[in-house]
Write a protein that holds these residues in place. Structure first.
Motif, PDB file in Angstrom:
ATOM      1  N   ALA A   1      28.641   8.214  39.197  1.00 48.81           N
ATOM      2  CA  ALA A   1      28.140   6.961  39.720  1.00 48.81           C
ATOM      3  C   ALA A   1      27.628   7.042  41.185  1.00 48.81           C
ATOM      4  O   ALA A   1      27.076   5.943  41.057  1.00 48.81           O
ATOM      5  CB  ALA A   1      29.366   6.577  39.918  1.00 48.81           C
ATOM      6  N   VAL A   2      28.470   7.793  42.515  1.00 46.00           N
ATOM      7  CA  VAL A   2      27.466   7.027  43.469  1.00 46.00           C
ATOM      8  C   VAL A   2      26.059   7.438  43.812  1.00 46.00           C
ATOM      9  O   VAL A   2      25.145   6.960  44.223  1.00 46.00           O
ATOM     10  CB  VAL A   2      28.159   7.678  44.545  1.00 46.00           C
ATOM     11  N   ARG A   3      26.149   9.208  43.207  1.00 44.84           N
ATOM     12  CA  ARG A   3      24.618  10.118  43.392  1.00 44.84           C
ATOM     13  C   ARG A   3      23.721   9.017  42.130  1.00 44.84           C
ATOM     14  O   ARG A   3      22.031   8.382  42.935  1.00 44.84           O
ATOM     15  CB  ARG A   3      25.097  10.903  42.472  1.00 44.84           C
ATOM     16  N   GLN A   4      24.211   8.174  40.858  1.00 48.73           N
ATOM     17  CA  GLN A   4      22.953   8.023  40.354  1.00 48.73           C
ATOM     18  C   GLN A   4      22.979   6.627  41.163  1.00 48.73           C
ATOM     19  O   GLN A   4      21.726   5.746  41.052  1.00 48.73           O
ATOM     20  CB  GLN A   4      24.101   7.147  39.062  1.00 48.73           C
ATOM     21  N   ALA A   5      23.662   6.238  41.271  1.00 48.02           N
ATOM     22  CA  ALA A   5      23.261   4.565  42.203  1.00 48.02           C
ATOM     23  C   ALA A   5      22.671   5.158  43.264  1.00 48.02           C
ATOM     24  O   ALA A   5      21.873   4.223  43.995  1.00 48.02           O
ATOM     25  CB  ALA A   5      24.755   3.750  42.749  1.00 48.02           C
ATOM     26  N   ARG A   6      23.004   5.739  44.479  1.00 42.08           N
ATOM     27  CA  ARG A   6      22.306   5.869  45.529  1.00 42.08           C
ATOM     28  C   ARG A   6      20.768   6.674  44.820  1.00 42.08           C
ATOM     29  O   ARG A   6      19.225   6.284  45.563  1.00 42.08           O
ATOM     30  CB  ARG A   6      22.831   7.408  45.731  1.00 42.08           C
ATOM     31  N   GLU A   7      20.701   6.955  43.977  1.00 42.12           N
ATOM     32  CA  GLU A   7      19.174   7.510  43.924  1.00 42.12           C
ATOM     33  C   GLU A   7      18.113   6.743  42.989  1.00 42.12           C
ATOM     34  O   GLU A   7      17.269   6.589  42.945  1.00 42.12           O
ATOM     35  CB  GLU A   7      18.861   8.424  42.471  1.00 42.12           C
TER      36      GLU A   7
END
Length: 774
Positions: A319-325
């Motif tokens: 969830a963090v990676r997708q939101a960050r990207e």
């Protein structure tokens, strides 16, 4: 099941390089692969980050403003930020492609598939390593389901209760909102499914503390202003327009919340690495922070995308990676937005999903049979209760005086170690003072006249000492021009001054005006509350108004000069500890050994060599009037100081005695300090160290268990008394032996816990016996 990768960074620095260990394994299992390597020195890497950070922060006051106020008005500043980011990324990846690191890279590629979900944990204490943009590592970009998290090398597992909730409990703290839009944060949180959200808007300190204590929270959320302080070592959140708090000021409330099951803290605010470092010390399982100041719209977009993914079933890391990207779509207006979100992880804790937050699996513990429970419960719980009580008493300082007295007794009992061959002490006693007066020499408020000092230095120079320490205050200019020249040009002469301390109204004393600052050391000592010297002050920051500018102690200046001839230069480790050659001198903490809540900055324990004859001594008159054995001076540390008991008295209480006749002259204390450092570096003589807090607690608990076992086995009072006496003697001898070997371990708390557990168990046994008779 996904994979877990841990990158452990050992001792090192950007100037020396870093030792690195790579571990790869299945989630929640021991690593199946481990390999070590090294990253080469790259002293310019922190500078590249600093240049990017500077250009990023110079974009202007654009951090978390209202959307209608966000305008890109300076294209050149945007371009500068993007250019420095590109340079940092390129240099960073070049460093990670170094030949010394190649084996770890190849092992990664061998063991991990691009389709696997991988959690990567970067384990290091080095704050500059943590700041680097690890998400830009070209290796990570090959693995679309990989996200990296930061963690500290020291961590503990917190056993959490199983809180079966119908929804995820979220405490949302809305702090000082001046100039930023926190209502958008509230609106996004309210859209979460299966969530019970309590909003606390611009609270007072007590209101926030009460909320943290009052309920079993799963997520702690903060939106508002925050900042890091002290090079990222601590952080501060701003509750409202007048109040702000550090994590330390919320320590007990946060610890309670973590014990009650708090799993995740989200700081949707600026510059959060300082907050993360302090929270990591409280063993919080996971955190999401922003590494740098965050624009308002970036904060909103990240929160929206993260909550949608996490509450929608994605793992926390995904969830963090997708939101960050997804923040990349904003980088035309907000450069490097994808750099900001960072996960901080406690490796001992599992990373939960949204559904698991509603009821974490209870930690399983083996069950004892009823007969075993009946047999062991009483002594076990008695020992735990007594240990908790004794450690609590120790924590608040009730045992400090007794522990220090026991320490002094053991120090006095140690065998004599003989004189230190590296030192010679020229003493000034009462006879020397009388002789100078009889010769018509003016002392001018000091113990050594200009004439005698000039003769002494001239004679010493003939025999080539390695370094001379003048442990006598001379806050006035020399009247003799020959002495003035000698003081100015004797390169191996170290003078002293005294720092001020406004907290105890101690005034500073100026150094000799002829001696430059590079050849000065302070003479200050650190006394305990009972007036005894047990600690060695290595260095300190002088107060602004102090007349003494020396940052290192006289003893350390002498040590540095002596060792420099052997090619040994002082260095400091990444944790700020002094290192000489291969020997590191860890400074004390506020709670160390028997000390509780002291100011221990720049200090180590003083391992006295001797109470009397630490080194060869010669009086001033003897040295000036008689022939000198050249070998007694050549290549030695020569200390000059007062030992007289009359005028100009300089004597201190030590573990060897506090009464007038037992006190140790200051020049002999200085000699002990010089000796302990030189003997450790040159001969491996141990320093005095203390165990970590938890090792000490286990040690104390172990002796409490011994006491419970004794009381369980021996019901006869006479035999029990004998057993306790013998066991206490064994305990003392163990502590004494460990002290000789360089470890100060708890004797008084251990003996107290042993005796108290014996007493409690004896009362229990008597009650059982009485019940049986009736």
């Amino acid at each position: 099941m996904g994979k877990l990768v841990v990158l452990k960074f050992g001792e090192g620095s950007f100037e020396q390089g870093f030792a690195v260990t790579l571990q790869i394994g299945e989630e929640y299992e021991r690593p199946s692969t481990e390999i070590t390597g090294k990253l080469p020195p790259s002293p310019e890497m922190p500078l590249y980050y600093s240049h990017w950070q500077s250009s990023y922060r110079h974009l202007g006051n654009r951090y978390r403003l209202h959307a209608d106020q966000v305008q890109v008005t300076n294209v050149s500043m945007i371009q500068d930020c993007e250019n420095t980011a590109h340079i940092l990324r390129a240099r960073f990846n070049t460093w990670l492609r170094a030949e010394e690191f190649r084996s770890l890279r190849e092992k990664w590629l061998e063991k991990l598939l691009p389709t696997e979900e991988v959690r990567v944990i970067l384990q290091t204490e080095n704050s500059q390593l943590q700041l680097l943009p690890w998400h830009l590592w070209d290796l990570l970009e090959r693995y679309p389901k990989t996200e990296i998290a930061l963690c500290s090398p020291t961590y503990d597992r917190i056993i959490k209760p199983c809180n079966r909730n119908h929804a995820v409990n979220i405490l949302a703290i809305i702090g000082n909102s001046q100039g930023i839009d926190t209502q958008a944060d509230q609106a996004l949180l309210q859209k979460c499914s299966n969530a019970d959200i309590s909003f606390v808007v611009e609270p007072q300190r007590k209101e926030l503390t009460d909320h943290l204590w009052g309920k079993n929270w799963d997520i702690l959320f903060f939106a508002g202003h925050s900042s890091s302080q002290g090079n990222g070592e601590s952080g501060r959140i701003y509750l409202n327009q007048t109040d702000s708090l550090t994590i330390g000021e919320l320590k007990y409330a946060l610890k309670k919340a973590i014990e009650n099951g708090l799993q995740l803290a989200i700081f949707n605010s600026c510059d959060g690495l300082g907050l993360a470092r302090e929270l990591a010390d409280l063993q919080i399982p996971q955190m999401i922070i922003m590494r740098e100041p965050v624009p308002d719209r970036v904060a909103h977009e990240f929160l929206k995308y993260f909550l949608a993914g996490f509450a929608g079933g994605e793992s926390l890391y995904q969830a963090v990676r997708q939101a960050r990207e997804r923040l990349q779509g904003l980088e035309d207006k907000f450069p490097c937005a994808t750099w900001l979100p960072v996960i901080c992880q406690n490796p001992a804790q599992r990373s939960p999903t949204w559904e698991e937050l509603r009821c974490a699996n209870p930690e399983e513990t083996p069950n004892l049979s009823p007969s075993s429970q009946r047999r062991f419960n009483v002594p076990l719980f008695s020992s735990l209760a007594i240990t908790t009580l004794v450690c609590g008493m120790r924590f608040v300082g009730l045992l400090q005086s007794a522990e220090l007295n026991a320490f002094d007794l053991m120090m006095r009992s140690r065998p004599d170690e003989g004189i230190d061959p590296h030192l010679l002490i020229v003493t000034i006693d009462d006879t020397d003072l009388a002789t100078q007066r009889q010769n018509g020499e003016s002392l001018k408020g000091t113990s050594l006249s200009d004439k005698s000092l000039n003769k002494l230095l001239a004679k010493l120079e003939q025999y080539q000492p390695r370094v001379i320490g003048l442990d006598i205050y001379r806050d006035f200019p020399a009247e003799d021009q020959d002495l003035t020249t000698r003081l100015e040009h004797t390169q191996n002469l170290i003078g002293v001054c005294k720092g001020s301390d406004t907290t105890v109204n101690t005034k500073s004393i100026e150094p000799p005006p002829e001696i430059p600052e590079s050849r000065l050391g302070f003479s200050d000592f650190v006394q305990d509350s009972d007036g005894v010297l047990r600690r060695h002050l290595l260095f300190m920051n002088q107060e602004a108004a102090s007349l003494c500018s020396a940052s290192h102690a006289l003893s350390m200046q002498l040590v540095f000069r002596y060792l420099s001839h052997l090619g040994i230069k002082p260095q400091f480790t990444s944790t700020g500890n002094l290192q000489l050659g291969n020997h590191v001198f860890p400074t004390l903490k506020a709670r160390a050994g028997g000390y509780q809540g002291i100011d221990a900055s720049g200090q180590i324990l003083l391992n006295y060599r001797s109470s009397k004859q630490i080194a060869e001594q010669v009086t001033l008159t003897q040295f000036l009037s008689n022939p000198v054995n050249p070998s007694a001076v050549k290549d030695r540390v020569v200390l000059i100081g007062v030992v007289g008991r009359g005028d100009f008295r300089d004597a201190w209480s030590t573990p060897y005695g506090a009464f007038f006749k037992e006190q140790m002259p200051g020049v002999l204390v200085q000699a002990n300090m010089v000796s302990q450092i030189l003997s450790n570096v040159l001969h491996g003589r141990p320093l005095l160290r203390v165990w970590s807090l938890w090792v000490e607690v286990v040690w104390i608990w172990g002796w409490s268990v011994v006491g419970g076992t004794l009381a369980w086995q021996w019901r006869s009072l006479s035999w029990l008394t004998l057993a306790v006496g013998v066991t206490s003697g064994v305990l003392y001898l163990l502590c004494f032996g460990l002290l000789i070997l360089g470890a100060w371990v708890p004797f008084v708390p251990s003996a107290l816990s042993l005796a108290a557990t014996v007493g409690l168990m004896s009362i229990h046994n008597s009650k059982i016996k009485s019940d049986q008779k009736s």
